[in-house]
Design an enzyme around this catalytic site. Structure first.
Site, PDB file in Angstrom:
ATOM      1  N   GLY A 106      76.151  -8.415  -9.817  1.00 50.83           N
ATOM      2  CA  GLY A 106      75.131  -7.585 -10.738  1.00 50.83           C
ATOM      3  C   GLY A 106      76.389  -6.609 -11.499  1.00 50.83           C
ATOM      4  N   ARG A 162      76.804  -4.351 -15.796  1.00 45.28           N
ATOM      5  CA  ARG A 162      76.329  -2.941 -16.020  1.00 45.28           C
ATOM      6  C   ARG A 162      76.355  -2.079 -15.032  1.00 45.28           C
ATOM      7  NH1 ARG A 162      70.230  -3.634 -17.808  1.00 45.28           N
ATOM      8  NH2 ARG A 162      69.412  -3.056 -15.685  1.00 45.28           N
ATOM      9  N   ASP A 167      72.829 -16.233 -10.605  1.00 38.80           N
ATOM     10  CA  ASP A 167      71.795 -15.551  -9.867  1.00 38.80           C
ATOM     11  C   ASP A 167      71.930 -15.785  -8.374  1.00 38.80           C
ATOM     12  OD1 ASP A 167      69.000 -14.875  -8.972  1.00 38.80           O
ATOM     13  OD2 ASP A 167      68.203 -16.549 -10.286  1.00 38.80           O
ATOM     14  N   SER A 203      70.542   2.227  -0.696  1.00 36.95           N
ATOM     15  CA  SER A 203      70.080   3.157  -1.411  1.00 36.95           C
ATOM     16  C   SER A 203      69.595   4.305  -0.543  1.00 36.95           C
ATOM     17  CB  SER A 203      68.756   2.875  -2.265  1.00 36.95           C
ATOM     18  OG  SER A 203      68.094   3.939  -2.793  1.00 36.95           O
ATOM     19  N   TYR A 224      61.040  -1.670  -2.519  1.00 37.09           N
ATOM     20  CA  TYR A 224      62.439  -1.268  -2.644  1.00 37.09           C
ATOM     21  C   TYR A 224      62.984  -0.674  -1.555  1.00 37.09           C
ATOM     22  CZ  TYR A 224      66.579   0.905  -5.137  1.00 37.09           C
ATOM     23  OH  TYR A 224      67.872   1.129  -5.238  1.00 37.09           O
ATOM     24  N   ALA A 232      62.049  -1.014   1.578  1.00 35.71           N
ATOM     25  CA  ALA A 232      62.066  -1.773   2.591  1.00 35.71           C
ATOM     26  C   ALA A 232      63.257  -3.102   2.512  1.00 35.71           C
ATOM     27  CB  ALA A 232      60.767  -2.802   2.796  1.00 35.71           C
ATOM     28  N   ILE A 235      71.658   8.001  -9.778  1.00 32.87           N
ATOM     29  CA  ILE A 235      72.985   7.764 -10.202  1.00 32.87           C
ATOM     30  C   ILE A 235      72.602   7.221 -12.179  1.00 32.87           C
ATOM     31  CG2 ILE A 235      75.051   6.296 -10.513  1.00 32.87           C
ATOM     32  CD1 ILE A 235      74.933   8.251  -8.023  1.00 32.87           C
TER      33      ILE A 235
HETATM   34  N1  LIG Z   1      71.142   3.937 -10.420  1.00 31.41           N
HETATM   35  C1  LIG Z   1      70.616   4.472  -9.182  1.00 31.41           C
HETATM   36  O1  LIG Z   1      70.313   5.728  -9.164  1.00 31.41           O
HETATM   37  C2  LIG Z   1      70.771   3.748  -7.887  1.00 31.41           C
HETATM   38  C3  LIG Z   1      70.266   4.617  -6.675  1.00 31.41           C
HETATM   39  C4  LIG Z   1      70.125   3.991  -5.487  1.00 31.41           C
HETATM   40  C5  LIG Z   1      70.494   2.726  -5.320  1.00 31.41           C
HETATM   41  N2  LIG Z   1      71.022   1.849  -6.546  1.00 31.41           N
HETATM   42  C6  LIG Z   1      71.235   0.467  -6.311  1.00 31.41           C
HETATM   43  O2  LIG Z   1      72.622   0.309  -7.130  1.00 31.41           O
HETATM   44  C7  LIG Z   1      72.800  -1.104  -7.434  1.00 31.41           C
HETATM   45  C8  LIG Z   1      72.964  -1.089  -8.868  1.00 31.41           C
HETATM   46  O3  LIG Z   1      72.205  -0.289  -9.699  1.00 31.41           O
HETATM   47  P1  LIG Z   1      72.249   0.116 -11.380  1.00 31.41           P
HETATM   48  O4  LIG Z   1      71.801   1.283 -11.533  1.00 31.41           O
HETATM   49  O5  LIG Z   1      73.535  -0.084 -11.765  1.00 31.41           O
HETATM   50  O6  LIG Z   1      71.068  -1.001 -11.718  1.00 31.41           O
HETATM   51  P2  LIG Z   1      71.290  -1.840 -13.289  1.00 31.41           P
HETATM   52  O7  LIG Z   1      69.743  -2.265 -13.268  1.00 31.41           O
HETATM   53  O8  LIG Z   1      71.891  -1.146 -14.109  1.00 31.41           O
HETATM   54  O9  LIG Z   1      72.283  -3.001 -12.749  1.00 31.41           O
HETATM   55  C9  LIG Z   1      72.026  -4.193 -11.882  1.00 31.41           C
HETATM   56  C10 LIG Z   1      72.609  -5.366 -12.210  1.00 31.41           C
HETATM   57  O10 LIG Z   1      72.176  -6.553 -11.344  1.00 31.41           O
HETATM   58  C11 LIG Z   1      72.112  -7.784 -11.908  1.00 31.41           C
HETATM   59  N3  LIG Z   1      70.943  -8.557 -11.300  1.00 31.41           N
HETATM   60  C12 LIG Z   1      69.747  -8.370 -11.237  1.00 31.41           C
HETATM   61  N4  LIG Z   1      69.156  -9.368 -10.518  1.00 31.41           N
HETATM   62  C13 LIG Z   1      70.202 -10.185 -10.258  1.00 31.41           C
HETATM   63  C14 LIG Z   1      70.367 -11.422  -9.606  1.00 31.41           C
HETATM   64  N5  LIG Z   1      69.236 -12.214  -9.257  1.00 31.41           N
HETATM   65  N6  LIG Z   1      71.534 -12.198  -9.353  1.00 31.41           N
HETATM   66  C15 LIG Z   1      72.578 -11.451 -10.147  1.00 31.41           C
HETATM   67  N7  LIG Z   1      72.694 -10.237 -10.802  1.00 31.41           N
HETATM   68  C16 LIG Z   1      71.289  -9.904 -10.823  1.00 31.41           C
HETATM   69  C17 LIG Z   1      71.363  -7.154 -13.481  1.00 31.41           C
HETATM   70  O11 LIG Z   1      71.263  -8.272 -14.425  1.00 31.41           O
HETATM   71  C18 LIG Z   1      72.242  -5.878 -13.856  1.00 31.41           C
HETATM   72  O12 LIG Z   1      73.096  -5.957 -14.531  1.00 31.41           O
HETATM   73  C19 LIG Z   1      71.463  -1.544  -7.242  1.00 31.41           C
HETATM   74  O13 LIG Z   1      71.426  -2.430  -5.974  1.00 31.41           O
HETATM   75  C20 LIG Z   1      70.627  -0.557  -7.312  1.00 31.41           C
HETATM   76  O14 LIG Z   1      69.499  -0.775  -6.313  1.00 31.41           O
HETATM   77  C21 LIG Z   1      71.001   2.282  -7.868  1.00 31.41           C
END
Ligand SMILES: NC(=O)c1ccc[n+]([C@@H]2O[C@H](COP(=O)([O-])OP(=O)(O)OC[C@H]3O[C@@H](n4cnc5c(N)ncnc54)[C@H](O)[C@@H]3O)[C@@H](O)[C@H]2O)c1
Length: 263
Positions: free
Chosen positions: A21, A24, A77, A155, A168, A170, A200
């Protein structure tokens, strides 16, 4: 083993990493850090176009800083175990694999009583099963490398709920359970830790709060460090946990929230 008097830089020279992932957000920042610190870094993402673009931009950015880098990307994926297995073989061919960062994740805003069952299934499949598939495929490769590590992105929702809904929270609590178990199962060869980000500033966050300045202000007032977290705040912690600087740390869950959760 730690050398009492020797100096050690935080470095991934000679190591290889897969970050899921990473097209981005937080994953991209992690890939940037690991590649900048010397790791051959493979960006995986569902969105191949954005992954390719991210790899190109990060290569340019690192080159402009005089940092040699080996950044690769692949459309993967993580919910497809066969693709994950073959892509992990590919990523580990040649140099092997030292670091896996399970970052890919998703959420949506749902109430439990009206949540469509396919939304529950899909969220668990991406966040939890996807993490499991990647660990499973990476373990034989990681076991061959001294100092190998897995870092899972969980998270704060695993602790306090929220983050969109029960699906989420869970899934993230499941990731932390998997982390604790794998830390035992894979010791002493492979270390396994999680980080729990909260609030974040990524596209995910912007999509939810960009048009809600009052809510953003309210959140800001709840954060003792008085700023929204940046993807780099998470990337720095992930790099530390993946590195030899954390050689005696395993099975830990690190909350990164500017102090918001417990005050
Ligand atoms: N942003 C926050 O505040 C926050 C807080 C707690 C946890 N998180 C966790 O941090 C991680 C990244 O979050 P983010 O904010 O950068 O999210 P984001 O949505 O900006 O990035 C997530 C990336 O994962 C990719 N992705 C989704 N499903 C996929 C799959 N099946 N196979 C491969 N890639 C896949 C998406 O294309 C995307 O590029 C996540 O696990 C999220 O749950 C984020």
């Amino acid at each position: 083993m730690a050398n009492k008097n020797g100096w050690r830089d935080l470095s991934f020279q000679g190591k290889s990493a897969v970050v899921t992932g990473a097209a981005r957000g937080i994953g991209r920042a992690v890939a940037y850090r690991l590649a900048g610190l010397g790791a051959r870094t493979v960006i995986w993402d569902l969105d191949g176009e954005v992954a390719e673009q991210a790899a190109g931009e990060l290569r340019q950015l690192l080159a402009s800083q005089g940092r040699a880098n080996r950044l690769e990307w692949k459309q993967v994926d993580i919910t497809d175990p066969e693709t994950v297995a073959s892509s992990m073989e590919e990523a580990a061919s040649g140099d092997g694999l030292d670091v896996l960062v399970n970052n890919a994740g998703t959420t949506s805003v749902q109430q439990t009583e009206t949540m469509p069952l396919d939304v529950w299934d899909r969220t668990l499949r991406i966040n939890l099963s996807g993490t499991f598939y990647c660990c499973r495929a990476a373990i034989p490769h990681l076991k061959r490398k001294p100092g190998a590590a897995i870092v899972n992105i969980s998270s704060s929702s695993a602790l306090v709920g929220g983050g969109g809904g029960g699906h989420y929270a869970a899934s993230k609590a499941g990731i932390d359970g998997l982390t604790r178990h794998l830390a035992r199962e894979l010791a002493p060869g492979v270390r396994v830790n999680s980080v729990q980000p909260r609030t974040i500033d990524t596209e995910l966050f912007q999509a939810r709060y960009a048009h809600a300045p009052l809510e953003q202000e309210k959140i800001l007032n709840q954060i003792p460090l008085r700023r929204i977290g940046q993807p780099e705040d998470i990337a720095d912690a992930v790099a530390f946990l993946a590195s030899d600087w954390a050689a005696y740390i395993t099975g830990q869950i690190l909350l990164i929230d500017g102090g918001r959760t417990y005050q």
